[in-house]
Design a protein around this motif. Structure first.
Motif, short mmCIF file in Angstrom:
data_model
loop_
_atom_site.label_atom_id
_atom_site.label_comp_id
_atom_site.label_asym_id
_atom_site.label_seq_id
_atom_site.Cartn_x
_atom_site.Cartn_y
_atom_site.Cartn_z
N PRO A 128 0.81 -1.22 0.00
CA PRO A 128 0.00 0.00 0.00
C PRO A 128 0.84 1.27 0.00
O PRO A 128 0.49 2.26 -0.64
CB PRO A 128 -0.82 -0.13 1.30
N LEU A 129 1.97 1.25 0.73
CA LEU A 129 2.84 2.42 0.76
C LEU A 129 3.45 2.67 -0.62
O LEU A 129 3.53 3.81 -1.08
CB LEU A 129 3.94 2.23 1.81
N MET A 130 3.90 1.61 -1.27
CA MET A 130 4.48 1.75 -2.61
C MET A 130 3.43 2.25 -3.60
O MET A 130 3.71 3.12 -4.44
CB MET A 130 5.03 0.39 -3.08
N THR A 131 2.22 1.73 -3.48
CA THR A 131 1.16 2.15 -4.39
C THR A 131 0.79 3.61 -4.17
O THR A 131 0.55 4.36 -5.11
CB THR A 131 -0.09 1.26 -4.18
N ALA A 132 0.74 4.03 -2.90
CA ALA A 132 0.41 5.41 -2.60
C ALA A 132 1.46 6.37 -3.15
O ALA A 132 1.15 7.50 -3.54
CB ALA A 132 0.28 5.61 -1.09
N TYR A 133 2.72 5.90 -3.21
CA TYR A 133 3.80 6.75 -3.70
C TYR A 133 3.67 7.02 -5.20
O TYR A 133 3.73 8.14 -5.67
CB TYR A 133 5.15 6.11 -3.40
N ASN A 134 3.48 5.97 -5.99
CA ASN A 134 3.33 6.13 -7.43
C ASN A 134 2.63 4.90 -7.98
O ASN A 134 3.28 3.93 -8.34
CB ASN A 134 4.70 6.33 -8.09
N GLU A 135 1.33 4.96 -8.04
CA GLU A 135 0.55 3.76 -8.35
C GLU A 135 0.88 3.19 -9.73
O GLU A 135 1.10 2.00 -9.89
CB GLU A 135 -0.94 4.09 -8.28
N ASN A 136 0.93 4.02 -10.75
CA ASN A 136 1.16 3.52 -12.10
C ASN A 136 2.54 2.89 -12.25
O ASN A 136 2.69 1.83 -12.84
CB ASN A 136 0.99 4.65 -13.12
N ALA A 137 3.55 3.58 -11.72
CA ALA A 137 4.92 3.05 -11.84
C ALA A 137 5.06 1.73 -11.11
O ALA A 137 5.65 0.78 -11.61
CB ALA A 137 5.93 4.08 -11.32
N ILE A 138 4.53 1.67 -9.87
CA ILE A 138 4.66 0.46 -9.08
C ILE A 138 3.95 -0.70 -9.74
O ILE A 138 4.42 -1.83 -9.78
CB ILE A 138 4.12 0.69 -7.65
N GLU A 139 2.77 -0.42 -10.32
CA GLU A 139 2.02 -1.50 -10.95
C GLU A 139 2.80 -2.11 -12.10
O GLU A 139 2.81 -3.32 -12.28
CB GLU A 139 0.68 -0.96 -11.45
N LYS A 140 3.48 -1.28 -12.88
CA LYS A 140 4.18 -1.79 -14.05
C LYS A 140 5.51 -2.46 -13.69
O LYS A 140 5.96 -3.36 -14.38
CB LYS A 140 4.42 -0.64 -15.05
N TYR A 141 6.16 -2.00 -12.63
CA TYR A 141 7.47 -2.54 -12.26
C TYR A 141 7.40 -3.42 -11.00
O TYR A 141 8.44 -3.77 -10.46
CB TYR A 141 8.46 -1.40 -11.99
N SER A 142 6.19 -3.76 -10.57
CA SER A 142 6.04 -4.45 -9.28
C SER A 142 6.71 -5.81 -9.24
O SER A 142 7.06 -6.30 -8.16
CB SER A 142 4.56 -4.59 -8.93
N PHE A 143 6.92 -6.44 -10.40
CA PHE A 143 7.47 -7.80 -10.40
C PHE A 143 9.00 -7.84 -10.48
O PHE A 143 9.59 -8.89 -10.27
CB PHE A 143 6.87 -8.60 -11.56
N LEU A 144 9.63 -6.71 -10.75
CA LEU A 144 11.09 -6.71 -10.88
C LEU A 144 11.80 -7.10 -9.58
O LEU A 144 12.74 -7.92 -9.61
CB LEU A 144 11.58 -5.35 -11.37
N PRO A 145 11.42 -6.55 -8.41
CA PRO A 145 12.08 -7.00 -7.17
C PRO A 145 11.91 -8.50 -6.94
O PRO A 145 12.84 -9.18 -6.50
CB PRO A 145 11.40 -6.18 -6.08
#
Length: 574
Positions: free
Chosen positions: A428-445
């Motif tokens: 939720p914190l990552m999404t609140a920071y930048n939802e679009n970016a996190i959604e697209k790069y969420s699987f890289l980590p």
């Protein structure tokens, strides 16, 4: 007698009944993990309305987000406490009795959650989530332990996977019942949360009819008669002496490890390697990226052109795929092996995560890429179900003997719940920071984590398929090796009961035991010779051997991953 032997090695009516009764605890865990997601908006409105009624003020978005985070994450806090307490409860009460007592906590949690609307109480909702989390934490420690100890060696992998099947069925049912046309409504959500009553009541009714773990009765309590009777009920056979003898051998080999605490387990050098393996296996489940799938699956399906309602039903399809593939993994577990399936699962998720990131990044360019992101999501779930979803819950119980097993399960479950808690807070914190970016790069980590876990599994995790608990424990009772003339030798262990020899290719291991503690001898695989003889193949007819502690048995295993007793030598200890 042939029928007895066949039954003893396979599924019996009582074994199936005991499995079903125990796995209700894992169903409880899966259901309460997913049930809070569907009515999120409705529950947030409930919290805001109660606050306004009490204070005559509107709740700020920040405070509402905080209270919702507490409501969701307190489940994991309860799970951590339950997980770390599971070992002590398993030792003190027993596996079966611990599960029975745990249902009182589940009923308390379900009562508080389902009555929160009646009493217009946010506190009831939060405390109910805490107590149901405490119950689920205990279940995740006790259920895999109980299943691993009642299962025949040839079915231990398949029955261990049943735990994950219970979790996935619970998740799927929570998604279905949470639909707006069923219980996902303003009037239906108390009943949705109150469904947790059903598995608790069922287990209270069914589990008393099941036997206690025979290993707990014999090794932990020394009740040989009760252990034999429990085995006879589970195997539906009077011929259980092979199982009894195998447990006695484990008991003799592990007597010094009885009632090991978590601190003793952490500081015991010979147990640190299996403990690290157990912890990494739990991390490989929680940091595999499956939480990102559950978090973003609706968005992924929406971006592929599906309507919001269709996307919700497609998310249920993800749950169906998990259940189906978990069933497949049950059939594969004792054929392919735990280590192999885990490698396949991690490797498949690693490759799929890279493609999924590409499809999410460039889906706006081509319509087919959006549809490929949906397909990749389903493939991702398939590989999770056959590897990281099923194996970590069972393999920790297999890596340890009876003494340290409860403490090891407590530590592993604590790590699993803590990681679950941290991932739940971070997203939720990552999404609140930048939802679009996190959604697209969420699987890289998670792609990086998957690569690390695959490498660790390949080099460090042994295969436990078709091995007794004592054979698995023997794999880790090897001290540091020294090299002499391109051959590696190990020092005597601290107990003086084992000497290991391994070639530089890792193709031979020797384990010295007294004659009485040799499992192979009792099954007529040990052959007599003197210390000057070459190793005698087990095809040579053995002369009579006197059962005396002055005889020593040397067992040769062909490699680290497959314990195949091909040769033995018995020599006088002068």
């Amino acid at each position: 007698m042939a029928d007895d032997t066949t039954n003893a090695r396979g599924l019996t009516c009582m074994l199936v009944f005991a499995i079903f009764s125990a796995v209700l605890g894992m169903f409880q865990f899966g259901y309460n993990t997913g049930v809070i997601n569907a009515p999120q908006k409705i529950l947030e409105d409930f919290i805001a309305n109660v606050y306004k009624t009490r204070t005559s003020k509107y709740m700020t978005e920040e405070m509402l987000a905080l209270l919702w985070s507490v409501t969701v994450s307190v489940f994991a806090v309860g799970g951590m406490i339950g997980g770390i307490s599971g070992g002590a409860i398993a030792n003190y009460c027993g596996r079966k009795c611990g599960l029975l007592l745990n249902n009182a906590i589940a009923i308390l949690g379900a009562t508080l959650m389902s009555s929160s609307q009646l009493f217009r109480s946010i506190e009831c909702l939060v405390m109910g989530r805490f107590f149901i989390g405490l119950s689920c934490g205990l279940n995740t420690a006790l259920v895999p332990m109980y299943l691993s100890e009642i299962a025949p060696m040839t079915l231990r992998g398949a029955l261990g996977t049943v735990s994950q099947l219970g979790v996935t069925i619970g998740l799927l049912l929570s998604q279905i019942l949470g639909l707006p046309i069923i219980l996902g409504t303003r009037d239906g959500w108390p009943f949705l949360l109150g469904v947790a009553f059903i598995p608790a009541i069922l287990q209270l009714l069914l589990l008393p009819l099941c036997p206690e773990s025979p290993r707990y009765l014999l090794i932990s309590k020394g009740r040989i008669t009760e252990a034999r009777y429990a085995l006879q009920r589970l195997r539906c056979s009077s011929d259980v002496e092979d199982d009894i003898e195998e447990m006695r051998i484990e008991d003799r080999a592990q007597q010094q490890e009885a009632r090991i605490t978590m601190l003793q387990l952490i500081t015991n050098r010979s147990l640190q390697t299996p403990l690290i393996i157990g912890i990494i296996m739990q991390l490989s489940q929680q940091l595999s990226g499956i939480n990102a799938i559950f978090y973003y699956s609706t968005n992924i399906f929406t971006s592929a052109g599906l309507s919001e309602e269709q996307a919700k039903y497609s998310t249920i399809g993800v749950g169906v795929v998990m259940v189906a593939m978990t069933l497949v993994s049950i059939m594969l577990m004792d054929r392919t092996g735990r280590r192999t399936l885990h490698l396949y699962g991690l490797g498949g998720m690693f490759i799929t995560s890279m493609f999924l990131t590409i499809f999410l990044l460039f889906g706006f360019l081509y319509k087919w890429m959006s549809y490929m992101s949906v397909f990749s999501t389903l493939v991702y779930v398939v590989f999770f179900a056959i590897g990281p979803g099923s194996i970590p819950w069972m393999i920790t119980a297999e890596l340890f003997s009876q003494g340290p097993r409860p403490a090891a399960m407590s530590i592993a479950v604590l790590v699993n719940w803590f990681t679950n808690f941290m991932v739940g807070l971070a997203f939720p914190l990552m999404t609140a920071y930048n939802e679009n970016a996190i959604e697209k790069y969420s699987f890289l980590p998670f792609t990086i984590f998957l690569a690390i876990f695959w490498i660790f599994t390949y080099w460090k995790v042994p295969e436990t398929k078709n091995r007794t608990f004592e054979e698995i424990s023997a794999l880790f009772r090897k001290d540091d090796f020294i090299t002499i003339d391109d051959v590696q030798y190990s020092h005597k262990s601290s107990s003086g009961d084992m000497f290991s020899h391994k070639s530089s290719s890792g193709d031979m291991i020797f384990d010295d035991k007294t004659l009485e503690s040799c499992y192979l001898h009792h099954h007529h695989h040990c052959h007599y010779g003197d210390s000057s003889d070459a190793i005698i193949p087990h095809t040579t007819p053995p002369p009579p051997i006197a059962h005396t502690s002055r005889k020593k048995v040397t067992v040769a295993a062909l490699n680290d991953h497959e314990f195949t007793p091909n040769h033995v030598i018995i020599e006088d200890q002068l």
